[in-house]
Design a protein around this motif. Structure first.
Motif, PDB file in Angstrom:
ATOM      1  N   GLY A   1     -10.036   0.091   2.171  1.00 40.01           N
ATOM      2  CA  GLY A   1      -9.202  -1.030   1.758  1.00 40.01           C
ATOM      3  C   GLY A   1      -9.710  -2.361   2.280  1.00 40.01           C
ATOM      4  N   LEU A   2     -10.198  -2.364   3.510  1.00 41.32           N
ATOM      5  CA  LEU A   2     -10.698  -3.608   4.107  1.00 41.32           C
ATOM      6  C   LEU A   2     -11.967  -4.067   3.404  1.00 41.32           C
ATOM      7  CD1 LEU A   2     -10.099  -2.861   7.888  1.00 41.32           C
ATOM      8  CD2 LEU A   2      -8.791  -4.370   6.393  1.00 41.32           C
TER       9      LEU A   2
ATOM     10  N   ASN B   1       0.838  -1.195   0.000  1.00 39.77           N
ATOM     11  CA  ASN B   1       0.000   0.000   0.000  1.00 39.77           C
ATOM     12  C   ASN B   1       0.865   1.234   0.000  1.00 39.77           C
ATOM     13  OD1 ASN B   1      -2.356  -1.804   1.843  1.00 39.77           O
ATOM     14  ND2 ASN B   1      -2.728  -0.934  -0.164  1.00 39.77           N
TER      15      ASN B   1
ATOM     16  N   GLU C   1     -11.400  -6.063   0.431  1.00 40.08           N
ATOM     17  CA  GLU C   1     -10.976  -7.438   0.704  1.00 40.08           C
ATOM     18  C   GLU C   1     -12.153  -8.336   1.029  1.00 40.08           C
ATOM     19  OE1 GLU C   1      -8.349  -7.307   4.002  1.00 40.08           O
ATOM     20  OE2 GLU C   1      -6.609  -6.769   2.793  1.00 40.08           O
TER      21      GLU C   1
ATOM     22  N   LYS D   1      -4.594  -2.385   6.120  1.00 41.48           N
ATOM     23  CA  LYS D   1      -4.689  -3.659   5.407  1.00 41.48           C
ATOM     24  C   LYS D   1      -3.568  -4.613   5.782  1.00 41.48           C
ATOM     25  CE  LYS D   1      -6.311  -4.127   1.333  1.00 41.48           C
ATOM     26  NZ  LYS D   1      -6.509  -4.114  -0.123  1.00 41.48           N
TER      27      LYS D   1
END
Ligand SMILES: Nc1ncnc2c1ncn2[C@@H]1O[C@H](COP(=O)(O)OP(=O)(O)OP(=O)(O)O)[C@@H](O)[C@H]1O
Ligand SMILES: [Mg+2]
Lengths: 279, 382
Positions: B119-120, B98, B123, B170
């Protein structure tokens, strides 16, 4: 710096505005005329506005126009946005200059030619003409306007914001919808409204590409005016002017807001206030 | 500071140990924009847990190299490996890396919380876990009270923390920071440098930072890669870079230095003798120099390694110069003396002001003597 308005500039301004808007003001004023004779003022009345709602032919034309405007504005928004994205985000590619020229050509193309060429195309394809062909025609020329607005907005957008989203795991398509679209939303709104009003008041292209059963409001007005101006036409024209004015107003406010937001962000990025650390 | 010492030891161990497998390998990477080579055949190994700094002047290709590590730019030639797998052409959204952008690149239409959670979410992390990790991360960067604010309602320092939190949350294998502190004022920048070090220690993630501020690189990094026009010219610890620069370019870029051009006379038992015409002096330097006698070399002398005195040194002293004081800069903790030698060359010497300033023994136009011990100078071949 604002300069004081001298008598000369004031006069010039007044004459300019008069030249542009006196005819429209006259039309709007006479739409409230009691008299059946367009040129004789006989007092204020809303009777012609009432009469509009009895006129089935006119209501049908209004409905066709409105649907056409919504559909073609939406279509132009999608295509124009795609063109804007391609022109600002896909770097250099073979034929880029040609592509941008083709996208923006309808801006300067005489309407008669756009209309005629589309008519020839539809005839060649043997498509029956009506609302669908009109929508295609309107999308064709409104796309250019949307592309201009969207491209301008995208070009000033900080690329690294989209890159950050991809860096955090968002695929390009997702990045576009979750990050790019919200950031250019005012530009998209402005583009849609622009396309909407363009479609709303188009006469030439619509006349070329329509069939016998689909008549738009501008076409209806034009055909009636050839038989003489009636106060009813004044009334419907006034409504049309009102709609277009509102559309343009919202579009320009949206553009102004987005520009201000952009400038504010740019300013803050350039000179962040440093202190104020939480402790 | 024992923690700094510990950090240095831990960091040093990693790359000094030959068995250690490089975590990030950049192998012969080049990048051209049109005909312009922004990065020219760069090779670089970075180890797990390092705080690595890329240092160089504006336009030397630091950002370009970082962007290639992030996947935002693909190399024209060469290979990039991260933790054993080839990442050369892997797009950014599939890399365990990142990046924190120079402009921070926060999402303006999202709150601080949403920025960090972004970002999470990509995922597909469960909601409750996202909430927990975002909370933890905001606590780490001390931004809990600002969770609901939009980026434009934050100060520069606060936005910098959001950007950092967003790329740390992340738990990537590597964090890339492009001039993370450039937009902060001096005081805040210095404070944040130490916070960055602390955070890096807490999370244990490999950091690669780009900067053109040599003091910043020296403060935060366990190793520094100095860049010049698309190439890496030296990779070493801050102390090594300062004390044993590989070239004049590095010596001049890191800190202040007096450079003398000279000719190598001889190299006997680990001591080089160098004749410098512009100093009108033969220098003795304790250094094994890999060059033939007669070769042109350069002598680098840091200003603080020159002792300045009014009295003549005792007979037999080596490496001495004399001249007149042109200018004195009083910087509080230090005094900087600009001395003109008889040859016309200007030399800078720095002394710490240990005693309170009662009288200043050296003043303008004084005749002074400068001496450097044979260990103080460095001989450079480039
Ligand atoms: N997309 C691009 N197209 C063309 N040239 C580029 C591009 N990106 C970078 N360059 C060029 O590559 C060189 C290195 O740029 P880079 O941004 O890596 O420099 P930098 O070391 O980060 O400098 P700074 O300290 O100013 O940020 C510059 O000369 C720049 O003009
Ligand atoms: Mg840069």
């Amino acid at each position: 710096m604002r300069q004081g308005l001298s008598a000369v500039t004031m006069t010039a301004l007044a004459l300019g505005y008069a030249f542009l808007y006196v005819p429209i003001l006259l039309l709007v004023a006479y739409s409230f005329n009691e008299s059946k004779l367009v040129t004789v003022w006989a007092g204020f009345s809303l009777r012609w506005y009432g009469a509009l709602f009895e006129n089935q032919q006119l209501l049908a034309a209004a409905w066709v126009t409105l649907r056409l405007a919504v559909i073609s504005a939406t279509g132009a928004l999608v295509l124009g946005t795609l063109a804007g994205v391609v022109l600002t985000r896909i770097g250099r590619f073979a034929g880029r200059t040609l592509f941008s020229g083709l996208v923006f050509a309808p801006l300067v193309m005489p309407e008669v030619i756009t209309g005629l060429s589309l008519l020839l195309l539809f005839v060649a394809l043997d498509w029956s003409r009506g609302p669908a062909t009109m929508a295609i025609a309107h999308i064709t020329f409104a796309t250019a306007y949307v592309a201009v607005v969207v491209q301008a907005r995208l070009a000033t957008l900080d690329r690294s914001i989209e890159e950050a989203a991809m860096d955090l795991g968002a695929r390009p398509a997702k990045t576009f919808f979750v990050i790019t679209v919200p950031m250019i939303a005012p530009g998209l709104l402005a583009g849609w409204l622009l396309a909407f009003t363009l479609s709303l008041d188009d006469l030439v292209i619509a006349s070329f590409t329509t069939g016998p059963e689909a008549t738009t409001l501008p076409m209806y007005i034009y055909s009636k005016v050839r038989l003489g101006v009636t106060p009813e036409i004044n009334a419907v024209s006034s409504i049309l002017i009102g709609l277009v004015a509102i559309g343009v107003l919202i579009a320009s406010v949206a553009l102004k807001v987005s520009e201000e937001r952009r400038q504010r962000d740019a300013q803050r990025a350039a000179a962040p206030r440093a202190a104020m650390v939480p402790r | 500071m024992s923690r700094d010492a510990e950090r240095l030891r831990r960091g040093r161990a990693a790359w000094a140990e030959l068995a250690a497998q490089p975590f990030i390998r950049v192998v012969g990477v080049s990048k051209s924009f049109g005909s312009y080579a922004a990065i020219d055949n760069v090779s670089l190994d970075i180890y797990r847990g390092e705080f690595f700094a890329l240092l160089g002047p504006s336009g030397c290709g630091k950002t370009t190299l970082l962007r290639m590590l992030a996947g935002l730019e693909f190399p024209t030639a060469g290979r990039i490996e991260i933790d054993g797998s080839d990442m050369t052409r892997v797009p950014p959204y599939e890399r365990p890396v990142n990046m924190m952008f120079q402009s921070y690149a926060l999402f303006p239409h999202m709150s601080v919380e949403q920025n960090v959670a972004f970002g999470l979410k990509q995922e597909g992390c469960p909601r409750s876990e996202i909430a927990r990790r975002v909370r933890e991360m905001l606590a780490l960067v001390q931004l809990e009270p600002f969770a609901k604010r939009r980026p434009h309602q934050l100060s520069g320092g606060q936005r910098q923390r959001v950007a950092l939190a967003r790329c740390l949350v992340k738990r990537p294998k590597m964090v890339l920071l492009d001039e993370p502190l450039a937009a902060l004022d001096k005081k805040l920048r210095e404070k944040t440098q130490f916070e960055l070090i602390n955070i890096q220690e807490q999370v244990g993630i490999t950091f690669v930072i780009v900067t053109h501020d040599q003091a910043e690189a020296m403060t935060v990094a366990s190793r520094i890669g100095v860049m010049e026009r698309g190439r890496i010219v030296q990779v070493a610890t801050p102390a090594e870079i300062y004390e044993a620069p590989a070239s004049r370019y590095v010596a001049e870029f890191i800190g202040d230095v007096n450079l003398f051009e000279g000719r190598l006379l001889d190299t006997a038992n680990g001591t080089a003798r160098i004749r410098c015409d512009d100093a009108a002096c033969d220098f003795l330097v304790e250094q094994t120099v890999n060059a033939e006698p007669g070769a042109t070399v350069w002598l680098a002398l840091r200003p603080e390694k020159l002792a300045i005195d009014l009295a003549s040194p005792e007979a037999g002293a080596v490496n001495q110069l004399s001249g007149t004081v042109l200018d004195i800069g009083y910087l509080g903790s230090l005094s900087v003396y600009h001395v003109q030698l008889a040859t016309g060359k200007q030399v800078t010497a720095v002394e710490t002001n240990r005693a309170r300033l009662v009288r200043r023994p050296i003043s303008w136009n004084d005749q002074v003597h400068l001496t450097a011990s044979p260990e103080a100078a460095v001989v450079l071949l480039r």
